[in-house]
Design a protein around this motif. Structure first.
Motif, PDB file in Angstrom:
ATOM      1  N   ILE A 163      65.902   9.370  37.709  1.00  0.00           N
ATOM      2  CA  ILE A 163      64.916  10.040  36.852  1.00  0.00           C
ATOM      3  C   ILE A 163      65.570  11.226  36.166  1.00  0.00           C
ATOM      4  O   ILE A 163      65.350  11.486  34.982  1.00  0.00           O
ATOM      5  CB  ILE A 163      63.706  10.510  37.688  1.00  0.00           C
ATOM      6  N   SER A 164      66.406  11.922  36.902  1.00  0.00           N
ATOM      7  CA  SER A 164      67.045  13.071  36.272  1.00  0.00           C
ATOM      8  C   SER A 164      67.973  12.619  35.155  1.00  0.00           C
ATOM      9  O   SER A 164      68.116  13.313  34.150  1.00  0.00           O
ATOM     10  CB  SER A 164      67.775  13.916  37.304  1.00  0.00           C
ATOM     11  N   VAL A 213      67.284  10.276  33.040  1.00  0.00           N
ATOM     12  CA  VAL A 213      66.416  10.132  31.868  1.00  0.00           C
ATOM     13  C   VAL A 213      66.051  11.504  31.319  1.00  0.00           C
ATOM     14  O   VAL A 213      66.194  11.795  30.123  1.00  0.00           O
ATOM     15  CB  VAL A 213      65.153   9.340  32.245  1.00  0.00           C
ATOM     16  N   SER A 214      65.637  12.370  32.210  1.00  0.00           N
ATOM     17  CA  SER A 214      65.202  13.695  31.784  1.00  0.00           C
ATOM     18  C   SER A 214      66.328  14.461  31.091  1.00  0.00           C
ATOM     19  O   SER A 214      66.127  15.074  30.040  1.00  0.00           O
ATOM     20  CB  SER A 214      64.710  14.452  33.017  1.00  0.00           C
ATOM     21  N   MET A 215      67.507  14.419  31.660  1.00  0.00           N
ATOM     22  CA  MET A 215      68.620  15.189  31.120  1.00  0.00           C
ATOM     23  C   MET A 215      69.203  14.533  29.872  1.00  0.00           C
ATOM     24  O   MET A 215      69.672  15.200  28.971  1.00  0.00           O
ATOM     25  CB  MET A 215      69.725  15.332  32.171  1.00  0.00           C
ATOM     26  N   ILE A 270      67.569  13.082  27.627  1.00  0.00           N
ATOM     27  CA  ILE A 270      66.733  13.487  26.494  1.00  0.00           C
ATOM     28  C   ILE A 270      67.223  14.824  25.946  1.00  0.00           C
ATOM     29  O   ILE A 270      67.395  14.989  24.738  1.00  0.00           O
ATOM     30  CB  ILE A 270      65.259  13.575  26.931  1.00  0.00           C
ATOM     31  N   ILE A 271      67.513  15.764  26.844  1.00  0.00           N
ATOM     32  CA  ILE A 271      67.995  17.074  26.387  1.00  0.00           C
ATOM     33  C   ILE A 271      69.323  16.922  25.646  1.00  0.00           C
ATOM     34  O   ILE A 271      69.495  17.394  24.527  1.00  0.00           O
ATOM     35  CB  ILE A 271      68.153  18.023  27.584  1.00  0.00           C
ATOM     36  N   LEU A 279      68.892  15.071  22.304  1.00  0.00           N
ATOM     37  CA  LEU A 279      68.216  15.822  21.246  1.00  0.00           C
ATOM     38  C   LEU A 279      69.117  16.922  20.689  1.00  0.00           C
ATOM     39  O   LEU A 279      69.081  17.193  19.481  1.00  0.00           O
ATOM     40  CB  LEU A 279      66.909  16.420  21.777  1.00  0.00           C
ATOM     41  N   PHE A 299      70.590  19.786  40.801  1.00  0.00           N
ATOM     42  CA  PHE A 299      69.711  19.745  39.626  1.00  0.00           C
ATOM     43  C   PHE A 299      69.386  21.162  39.139  1.00  0.00           C
ATOM     44  O   PHE A 299      69.472  21.465  37.950  1.00  0.00           O
ATOM     45  CB  PHE A 299      68.429  19.007  40.013  1.00  0.00           C
ATOM     46  N   ASN A 307      71.153  22.903  35.585  1.00  0.00           N
ATOM     47  CA  ASN A 307      70.359  23.388  34.462  1.00  0.00           C
ATOM     48  C   ASN A 307      70.589  24.876  34.235  1.00  0.00           C
ATOM     49  O   ASN A 307      70.627  25.334  33.101  1.00  0.00           O
ATOM     50  CB  ASN A 307      68.879  23.094  34.697  1.00  0.00           C
ATOM     51  N   PHE A 345      71.847  24.739  30.602  1.00  0.00           N
ATOM     52  CA  PHE A 345      70.783  24.940  29.608  1.00  0.00           C
ATOM     53  C   PHE A 345      71.008  26.217  28.826  1.00  0.00           C
ATOM     54  O   PHE A 345      70.821  26.269  27.618  1.00  0.00           O
ATOM     55  CB  PHE A 345      69.390  24.950  30.252  1.00  0.00           C
ATOM     56  N   PHE A 375      60.320  18.270  38.069  1.00  0.00           N
ATOM     57  CA  PHE A 375      60.610  17.744  36.731  1.00  0.00           C
ATOM     58  C   PHE A 375      59.703  18.359  35.675  1.00  0.00           C
ATOM     59  O   PHE A 375      60.071  18.420  34.506  1.00  0.00           O
ATOM     60  CB  PHE A 375      60.542  16.216  36.724  1.00  0.00           C
ATOM     61  N   THR A 390      62.573  18.441  17.499  1.00  0.00           N
ATOM     62  CA  THR A 390      63.105  17.960  18.775  1.00  0.00           C
ATOM     63  C   THR A 390      62.354  18.605  19.929  1.00  0.00           C
ATOM     64  O   THR A 390      62.182  17.989  20.985  1.00  0.00           O
ATOM     65  CB  THR A 390      64.604  18.268  18.914  1.00  0.00           C
ATOM     66  N   GLU A 413      59.190  14.681  28.216  1.00  0.00           N
ATOM     67  CA  GLU A 413      59.325  15.247  29.559  1.00  0.00           C
ATOM     68  C   GLU A 413      57.962  15.319  30.253  1.00  0.00           C
ATOM     69  O   GLU A 413      57.865  15.125  31.465  1.00  0.00           O
ATOM     70  CB  GLU A 413      59.963  16.643  29.499  1.00  0.00           C
ATOM     71  N   LEU A 468      57.143  11.910  31.503  1.00  0.00           N
ATOM     72  CA  LEU A 468      57.927  11.650  32.705  1.00  0.00           C
ATOM     73  C   LEU A 468      57.246  12.299  33.907  1.00  0.00           C
ATOM     74  O   LEU A 468      57.046  11.675  34.959  1.00  0.00           O
ATOM     75  CB  LEU A 468      59.329  12.223  32.513  1.00  0.00           C
TER      76      LEU A 468
END
Ligand code: HEA
Ligand code: HEA
Ligand code: CUA
Ligand SMILES: [Cu+2]
Lengths: 603, 260, 328
Positions: A398-399, A401-403, A405-406, A409, A474, A478, A482, B9, B52, B60, B63
């Motif tokens: 899952i992370s 997918v989440s990461m 995206i960041i 983008l 995680f 970030n 980030f 998350f 974006t 997110e 998710l």
């Protein structure tokens, strides 16, 4: 109608762990041929895994040294400081340039590419398609053994005169071709190119072998559109490797020629470096950049596609649901690899290349985000309406997918040419690629290790400590990466040993110190992983053939599989993600389970 | 535990957006912009940030929501047995495709302004990168570059405000990149090439010139300063420097051999 | 196919392990490690060996595509590019070599045919012919290379005698060459040779040469002056123009530096392209030698075919190189 999934007996796990040869009278030779120069794809995969983890650690420590200098320039470096005693314990700026060059080199060429294709590709391909080994086991073994000369070339370059290569992992001429330009452009750069060639040979041997295996050695019934996504990803990655890598190899030879025999492919007429006139000329510095990125852009997808494949497998398994949009997932991967060959110019928007080309590359780059979008939405679709089990591998997936995206983008900012003028070569880029490379791919690699660990060693890793490892990594990642986005928004340039003497960046030191603390935490919490990993190999709870109730072919073999992998002839009856099939007793149907409605065996 | 992980998350979009929202208040944001191009670059940056940002928050949140809702320990409904949805695939292919194409087309004009529509004029100054300094060469009294009366300076660039400035960018040795953070200008200097760079400053002040392309061990210290001042101040400064050069040494001869 | 999913080995066979892994790609039955021979779904009607050769060749195509692409970029990015005769390229020799290579592609096909037809000795003969033709190609290539070297054209310039333009460096190089003791010795001998022992060409060359020496030696030690007179030296030193048939050809021992605009970059790319091609030829020849030690019956047909595919590829690359380098 109900079907029982055949849970194969696994009373022979321990025998299978240690493939023994009782008749042997030459134990040393036996040991060498089984564990060192083994031609078994599983052993080779594990060899890749152990070596790349070791290199990962080295790359991570190099990263810490980099971070130290960025946060507290010209302060005494802990541990490493002993190396710089002549300078009073501080890092010299030229050493800093070597550090990030070698950090990137190790991470990309010795960690991410080989861990994905080498470790997981090797281990999983034959198991998941129902083959007893790769098509060419000897080539496979060679592909592993070519990694060591590469490592030795890279590693030894720190100890040669002038030090390691120091022109960035991109090695742009004329900095890299001209010995006078920088201390690391001497022997160090030559060794770097040599190492690159070895890595290239290794990848090449691997990629042609993988393609042959996947095309010719699938179990009966395993049609292309019944392949698990991991295999599709490995297949497409192999294609990318085969077509992109030779270009880098050619470019590498040209740079070697420029350096060693004094041709001038990449240096223009009348180039004076450090008050010495280059004797040859007529070449073009930008030519290298084109050749390099023609490989290295596809390479970033080489570093992400296998992860995408493995994430799809893990995500479906712990969502207990079929993959959403199997075919679109395959087509989007093909789309990424096709488009991947026509976007390399986005690394060169402000390189002095014709700006009209910049416009073209911007359009193609924007388009390459499209298949990634399709994939992202399909992953979300896979989770939607599932029955999610938050196991350690699932959390890592899952992370991803989440990461991703960041990281993806932020790629859009850079694809926009006018915006890239400002953020090119700033920490915005550094944020972007660590999100896609570390936060996505490396996180997926951990997920994959937790997921396939039972198949590799016959035991499972500790869930609790796995989750602690996930949680800390995680958070820290970030915290580290980030913040790089906003650093980049100030224009904070990358590859600077000390940026605080600039008025514009003077106030950013505290933020950098924060990031460095996070990075230290990130590396430190890997101790948990290392202990869990090694402890579980020997003392973890014994796993059966199919500890996750997954349905790929690899889960029908013993854990770990013996020589030859399968103790029965696998016949494939369905696609790889038949979870929660209505009317079925169990919530998963193995690919080998006989069809419910007879007669459907078309083979 | 599913709840806990969902919230972890959820923290991603919350803290992510938070970071971007808070950063400007700590002055960790786009540096002050003093140029005409800068305006359009910044507005494009903000445009992409919002776009974006929206995609980021939506995906997110989805998710998070799926993790929350479909947690196997909490949810009673069995998993949906679906293999995909054709209509959805089409929608989420076409929508991003349109957005992305629009985005690309929307950028083109600014890009052309900054890198393709070069003003028709003689170069104001020639900037030459060299390990590890910026060598500047102003046309002397005769107004043309490359004549014996040129004015030579190092790292101290002055330009008049509110006027088109055309810089001729070169390098003697390796790649450098001429980066003016406050003017949103960046251009690599490539051995063997003469690259034009133009801009129009709208405010006066003194700012950094950064080298943004790795050029060797001293890359970090290749720092210059740009002073933007009124035409009158600029002329006076030029005159003063010129007089100074006449008095002192002949021009440094290396600059003559700077490429081409 | 027997769709049996019964457990056959159930693990027992695993410990009795037999490392029969060969790389014989033409044996689709795979490995029989514990009695169980896995069946595969045929993906393509190709043997493993043939498929991997095709895949390998496609990576090779990309390799040469990169080299050729670089050549095109460098050539069209260059201000000047020498004509073939400036750099002593001989089209007939190149064409002859092309012909040799094409013939060798034919002979290897004949060898394969013979092997398939179980005529091993004839197959060997054709293989030998291929080997000889390939060696002939290399020999001619070597002759061409040595011709380049003798004209001072190397892929690199510091040690080369090729200059891009008549400038200060060129002028000083000419002076340095004429100042070498052995050259002074030979020049003296030349000066003393009575006219009737020289051909008209040599006579003419001698006059030019003495003019060059006069210019070079009359210039005082200021390098700046050499830069000026380099312009005058150049046409004299090359006598009939850019190295066509200059002093160097008349007096081979002279080895004066020559001016070939674009010459160093030309040489770099020429040696790069032909060099990597030659390396591929050498690899092919090694394979042929190995094959010649075997009995080339139908069993070896697969191997011969693979070698042949590779050889055709090497041939094909040359067919691109020849016009690019010699004709345009
Ligand atoms: C795994 C590695 C990886 C991956 C996957 C990517 C993916 C992408 N990259 Fe990245 N990139 C790197 C690794 C990677 N990159 C590295 C290492 C560098 C630096 C090299 C160096 O200089 O050292 C780099 C540099 C780099 C640059 C050069 C910047 C510069 O130097 O100035 C650019 C410019 O366009 C770029 C763009 C992109 C884009 C558009 C994608 C796209 O593929 C991303 C697509 C994904 C998404 C967009 C997210 C998901 C989509 C949605 C949620 C749908 C909706 C979205 C919209 C409608 C916008 N990258
Ligand atoms: C895959 C690629 C990858 C990865 C994983 C990383 C990981 C990290 N990177 Fe790196 N980085 C690059 C690729 C990568 N990087 C590239 C391409 C560049 C550009 C270089 C250039 O400019 O040329 C770069 C540059 C770069 C910079 C910019 C330098 C500069 O421009 O001045 C910085 C600064 O912060 C940085 C930091 C980090 C940090 C803190 C990590 C951390 O995430 C590291 C964390 C490491 C670990 C967590 C180790 C874990 C160890 C194990 C798991 C081992 C366990 C052991 C056993 C079981 C045996 N990197
Ligand atoms: Cu000049 Cu960096
Ligand atoms: Cu890219």
């Amino acid at each position: 109608m109900s079907i029982a999934s055949p849970q194969r007996p696994h009373s022979h796990i321990l025998e299978a762990t240690h493939v023994r040869h009782s008749k042997s009278s030459r134990p040393v030779l036996e040991f060498l041929s089984h564990y060192v120069f083994s031609k078994d794809h599983k052993v080779i995969g594990l060899q890749f895994l152990f070596s790349t983890l070791l290199w990962f650690l080295i790359g991570g420590l190099l990263a810490l040294a980099v971070r130290w200098q960025v946060a507290w320039p010209w302060s005494d470096v802990p541990v490493l400081g002993k190396l710089f005693e002549q300078q009073g314990g501080q890092m010299a700026p030229e050493f800093y340039t070597m550090l990030f060059t070698m950090h990137a080199t190790v991470m990309i060429f010795l960690v991410i590419i080989p861990i994905l294709a080498g470790a997981f590709g090797n281990f999983l391909i034959p198991l998941m398609i129902g083959a007893d080994d790769m098509a060419f086991p000897t080539l496979n073994m060679l592909s592993y053994w070519f990694m060591w000369p590469a490592f030795i070339a890279f590693g030894s370059s720190f100890f040669v005169e002038g030090g390691a290569a120091s022109s960035g992992w991109t090695s742009y001429p004329t900095l890299s071709t001209n010995v006078a330009a920088s201390p690391g452009s001497g022997m160090g750069q030559t060794l770097w190119l040599l190492g690159l060639t070895f890595v290239g040979v290794s990848s090449m041997l691997g990629s042609v072998n993988y393609m042959t295996t996947i095309i010719l050695m699938r179990a009966p019934g395993m049609t292309m559109f019944r392949l698990p996504m991991t295999i599709w990803a490995m297949f497409i990655t192999a294609i990318l490797q085969a077509f992109a890598l030779p270009v880098l190899t050619a470019a590498g030879f040209m740079q070697l020629a420029d350096r060693l025999i004094g041709t001038g492919f990449f240096s223009p007429e009348g180039n004076i470096v450090n008050n010495t006139l280059t004797s040859t000329g007529g070449g073009q510095p930008l030519l290298w950049q084109h050749l390099f990125w023609f490989y290295s852009h596809p390479a970033v997808y080489i570093m992400t596609l296998p992860a995408m494949g493995m994430v799809s497998d893990i995500l479906t398994c712990f969502s207990r649901k079929p993959l959403f949009g199997y075919r679109p997932m395959v087509y989007s991967m093909a789309g990424i690899s096709g488009l991947g060959f026509i976007v390399w110019g986005h690394h060169m928007f402000i390189s002095g290349m014709n700006p009209a080309l910049g416009t073209t590359f911007m359009v193609s780059t924007m388009l390459i985000a499209l298949p990634s979008a399709v994939k992202t939405f399909n992953w979300l679709g896979t989770m939607w309406g599932g029955k999610l089990q938050f196991t350690t591998p699932m959390l890592f997936a899952i992370s991803f997918v989440s990461m991703f995206i960041i990281g993806g983008l932020s790629g859009i900012f850079m694809a926009a040419t006018p915006v890239d003028i400002f953020i090119h070569d700033t920490y915005f880029i550094v944020a972007h690629f660590h999100y896609v490379l570390f936060a996505s791919t490396a996180m997926c690699v951990w997920g994959a290790i937790y997921f396939w660990f039972p198949k590799m060693f016959g035991r499972t890793m500790n869930e609790f400590w796995g989750k602690v490892h996930f949680f800390l990594t995680f958070i820290f990642l970030n915290g580290t990466f980030f913040t790089m986005h906003i650093l980049g928004a100030v224009g904070f340039p990358r590859r600077l040993a000390d940026a605080y003497h600039y008025e514009t960046f003077h106030h950013l030191q505290p933020l950098n110190a924060f990031m460095t603390w996070c990075a230290i935490g990130m590396v430190a919490c890997q101790i948990i992983f290392a202990i869990n990993f090694f402890w579980s190999i020997f003392f973890g709870p014994v796993a059966g053939r199919n500890p996750w109730n997954a349905n790929g072919l690899e889960w029908t073999t013993p854990s770990p599989p013996g020589h030859g992998n399968f103790d029965f002839q696998p016949i494939v009856h369905r696609g790889p993600y038949e979870y929660s099939v209505p009317g079925c007793e169990k919530d998963f149907l193995m690919q080998t389970d006989p069809p419910r409605v007879l007669p459907a065996v078309t083979h | 535990m599913g709840r806990f992980w969902s919230l972890i998350f959820l923290a991603v979009p919350v803290l992510g957006v938070g970071t971007f929202a808070v950063a400007p208040f700590f002055n960790i944001w786009l540096p002050a912009d003093v140029s005409e191009h800068g305006r359009s670059v910044d507005s494009l940056f903000m445009f992409i940030l919002w776009l974006t940002g929206a995609v980021f928050v939506i995906t997110e949140l989805l998710l998070f929501w799926f993790m929350w809702k479909y947690d196997s320990t909490k949810s009673k409904t069995p998993a949906k047995y679906v293999h995909g949805n054709h209509a959805l695939e089409v929608v989420w292919t076409i929508l991003p495709a349109a957005t992305l194409l629009f985005l690309a087309i929307y950028q083109m004009n600014t890009w052309a302004d900054i890198k393709m529509r070069r003003p028709v004029m003689a170069p104001t100054v020639e900037v030459v990168g060299r390990q590890f300094e910026w060598r500047l060469r102003y046309p002397g009294r005769d107004g043309s570059l490359g004549t014996p009366d040129d004015l030579f300076l190092v790292n101290d660039l002055h330009v008049p405000v509110d006027e088109d400035i055309l810089i001729q960018l070169k390098t003697m040795d390796v790649l450098h990149s001429f980066f003016l953070p406050n003017l949103r200008i960046k251009q690599d200097a490539v051995p063997g090439m003469k690259i034009p760079v133009w801009f129009k400053a709208l405010e006066t002040g003194e700012f950094d010139i950064v080298c943004a392309e790795l050029c060797g061990w001293g890359h970090y210290k290749m720092k210059g300063r740009i002073t933007i001042e009124s035409r009158a101040d600029f002329d006076a400064w030029l005159e003063k420097k010129y007089a100074l050069q006449e008095q002192t040494a002949p021009p440094p001869e290396e600059t003559d051999t700077a490429g081409l | 196919m027997n769709a049996s999913t019964t457990l056959t080995g159930s693990g027992h066979g695993i410990s009795s392990h037999d490392d029969s892994h060969g790389d014989n790609g033409n044996d689709p039955s795979g490995h029989s490690s514990h009695g169980l021979v896995l069946q595969y779904q045929p993906g393509l009607p190709l043997s493993r060996g043939k498929l991997i050769i095709w895949l390998f060749l496609s990576t090779e195509i990309m390799f040469f595509a990169a080299l050729l692409g670089s050549y095109v970029v460098l050539r069209f990015g260059a201000l000047v590019w020498p004509k073939p005769h400036h750099v002593h390229l001989s089209e007939p020799i190149g064409a002859f070599n092309t012909f040799v290579l094409i013939c060798s592609s034919v002979t290897i096909v004949l060898s394969l045919e013979a092997a398939k037809g179980n005529r091993a000795s004839r197959a060997k003969l054709w293989m030998l012919a291929t080997l000889l033709l390939g060696s002939l190609f290399l020999g001619v290539k070597g002759y061409e290379y040595s011709a380049k070297f003798s004209h001072g054209i190397y892929p690199w310039s510091p040690r080369s005698r090729v200059f891009e333009k008549p400038d200060l460096y060129y002028g000083s190089a000419v002076r340095a060459r004429l100042g070498e003791p052995e050259i002074i010795e030979r020049l003296k001998k030349l000066d003393e040779t009575p006219e009737n022992q020289l051909t008209t060409e040599q006579l003419r060359a001698r006059t030019s040469l003495s003019q060059v020496r006069k210019i070079v030696l009359n210039t005082d030690q200021q390098p700046f002056d050499l830069a000026v007179v380099a312009d005058q030296i150049m046409p004299l030193a090359t006598e009939t123009g850019h190295g066509e048939s200059g002093l160097n050809d008349t007096f081979t021992w002279l080895q004066l530096p020559a001016v070939i605009p674009g010459g160093t970059m030309w040489a770099s790319t020429y040696f790069l392209l032909t060099g990597f091609h030659a390396v591929h030829v050498v690899v092919g020849l090694i394979v042929f030698v190995i094959l010649l030690t075997m009995t080339l019956g139908p069993k070896r047909a697969g191997t011969i075919e693979a070698a042949g595919l590779y050889w055709h590829f090497v041939d094909l690359v040359w067919i691109f190189l020849f016009p690019l380098l010699y004709l345009f």
